[in-house]
Design an enzyme around this catalytic site. Structure first.
Site, PDB file in Angstrom:
ATOM      1  CG  ASP A  39      -0.142  -0.168   2.652  1.00 33.17           C
ATOM      2  OD1 ASP A  39       0.820  -0.579   2.708  1.00 33.17           O
ATOM      3  OD2 ASP A  39      -0.692   0.305   3.577  1.00 33.17           O
ATOM      4  CG  HIS A 269       6.813  -0.121  10.061  1.00 30.50           C
ATOM      5  ND1 HIS A 269       7.198  -0.626  11.511  1.00 30.50           N
ATOM      6  CD2 HIS A 269       6.745   1.065  10.239  1.00 30.50           C
ATOM      7  CE1 HIS A 269       6.772   0.073  12.358  1.00 30.50           C
ATOM      8  NE2 HIS A 269       6.476   1.393  11.694  1.00 30.50           N
TER       9      HIS A 269
HETATM   10  C1  BDR Z   1       2.686  -0.774   8.481  1.00 27.06           C
HETATM   11  O1  BDR Z   1       1.651   0.109   8.330  1.00 27.06           O
HETATM   12  C2  BDR Z   1       2.023   1.018   7.216  1.00 27.06           C
HETATM   13  O2  BDR Z   1       1.714   2.520   7.730  1.00 27.06           O
HETATM   14  C3  BDR Z   1       3.341   0.877   7.053  1.00 27.06           C
HETATM   15  O3  BDR Z   1       3.499   0.947   5.355  1.00 27.06           O
HETATM   16  C4  BDR Z   1       3.734  -0.785   7.486  1.00 27.06           C
HETATM   17  O4  BDR Z   1       3.474  -1.738   6.616  1.00 27.06           O
HETATM   18  C5  BDR Z   1       3.328  -0.587   9.875  1.00 27.06           C
HETATM   19  O5  BDR Z   1       2.421  -0.614  11.024  1.00 27.06           O
HETATM   20 CA    CA Z   2       2.688  -0.664   4.172  1.00 27.12          CA
END
Ligand code: BDR
Ligand code: CA
Length: 343
Positions: A39, A269
């Site tokens: 995303d 992340h």
């Molecule tokens: C996840 O949430 C999204 O904001 C980031 O892209 C990552 O996949 C982290 O909690």
């Molecule tokens: Ca993500």
């Protein structure tokens, strides 16, 4: 069992009297075929570029999902990344809302209104393929049985939809390495829920209940890796095209973390899931059973039972094993990111 997969593989080999050194994914000569379901999203973009640049990985497709931004933006951003690298990687548009719950406002305060830090990117030149994300995943899995690693780094809607289309998907997919969840740490969208799982908890529970090889790369490890500006500056110097792009899109994201009191670098992340695919030995894992709370106060919580739970914990006893990452060599992971993006 608390040991890295790499150590475990080597231990098994030694126990069996096999003298040859067992290669990690990074050392394998054949790159791992991956489909990234994302995303994008600033850290998604960083993850996609990491995979596209890694010789250990062959990105055979990118599928998009709502989450950090609306599906149209997420899809345009995926196409922009493919344009940037000049790769011929198909991009398939995916789900625009969760399976059951209502779609929420995307977190523009984290990734910017366009999902990539509001730096004024041009419209992409490339186009999506004429196949929805879930169907693309199924078709690729049928074409390359046992070869594909799925790397979802957004809400798990497309993956649940693909399981609905093809019940044999668990046998056709090599493994799933997902960014999401929080086993032993607090959440980031509620005290207990991580954003991707919260985005579509029903889909996430389907994925965790499916008997396939799943590794959860969650907040337990991703919040232990912080990327600082000096590393990004070095990448920009070594590889201006990608490095300056990453530098620009991460300014908004960095400010968000600073507004939440996270200084000394932002959390890494989604690139952590790619790092796991390249070199699982960077992580320590435990075998567990994971179930997701679908609604209510704890909506999106990944309740993690480590080891084999007692039979009367029925929901977990009946769930399949999942590898949950609980430790990471942050320094080595950052070094891997830097060296890969500096190529
Ligand atoms: C996840 O949430 C999204 O904001 C980031 O892209 C990552 O996949 C982290 O909690
Ligand atoms: Ca993500």
């Amino acid at each position: 069992m608390k040991m890295s997969l790499k150590i475990r593989t080597i231990t098994v080999a030694v126990a069996l009297g096999i003298c040859a050194v067992v290669p990690t994914h990074a050392e394998e000569s054949t790159p791992v075929k991956v489909i990234i379901d994302a995303d994008p999203g600033v850290d998604d973009a960083m993850a996609i570029l990491f995979a596209l640049q890694s010789p250990a990985v062959e990105v055979i497709g990118i599928t998009t999902v709502f989450g950090n931004t609306a599906i149209d933006n997420a899809t345009a951003n995926a196409l922009t990344l493919v344009d940037l690298v000049g790769a011929s990687v198909p991009v398939a548009r995916g789900a625009e809302h969760p399976l059951v719950k209502d779609l929420r406002e995307p977190p523009a305060f984290v990734h910017g209104a366009d999902g990539l830090g509001e730096v004024g990117l041009q419209k992409p030149v490339g186009k999506v393929i004429e196949k929805a994300a879930a169907q693309f995943i199924v078709d690729m899995a049928r074409q390359y049985p046992g070869e594909i690693t799925l790397v979802p780094v957004g809400p798990l809607t497309n993956i649940a939809l693909a399981l609905g289309i093809e019940p044999r998907l668990p046998q056709l997919i090599k493994e799933v390495v997902l960014m999401g969840g929080a086993a032993r740490v607090e959440g980031n969208v509620s005290p207990v829920a991580e954003a991707n799982i919260f985005g579509d908890p029903h889909a996430a529970d389907i994925v965790f209940k499916t008997p396939w090889r799943v590794t959860m790369v969650g907040l337990d490890v991703t919040t232990r890796v912080r990327m600082e500006d000096d590393l990004l500056e070095r990448i920009a110097k070594a590889n201006p095209k990608l490095g300056e792009f990453i530098w620009s899109i991460t300014r908004f994201y960095k400010k968000f973390y600073e507004s939440r009191g996270v200084y000394g670098g932002f959390y890494v992340h989604d690139p952590s899931a790619i790092a796991y695919v390249i070199d699982p030995g960077l992580f320590e894992t435990e075998t567990a059973r994971v179930r997701v709370v679908p609604e209510g106060l704890a909506e999106g919580q990944t309740i993690t039972a480590i080891g084999t739970p007692p039979a009367f914990w029925t929901a977990w006893y009946q769930a399949p094993d999942v590898e949950v990452c609980l430790g990471v060599d942050a320094e080595a992971m950052l070094a891997l990111y830097e060296s890969t993006l500096s190529r």
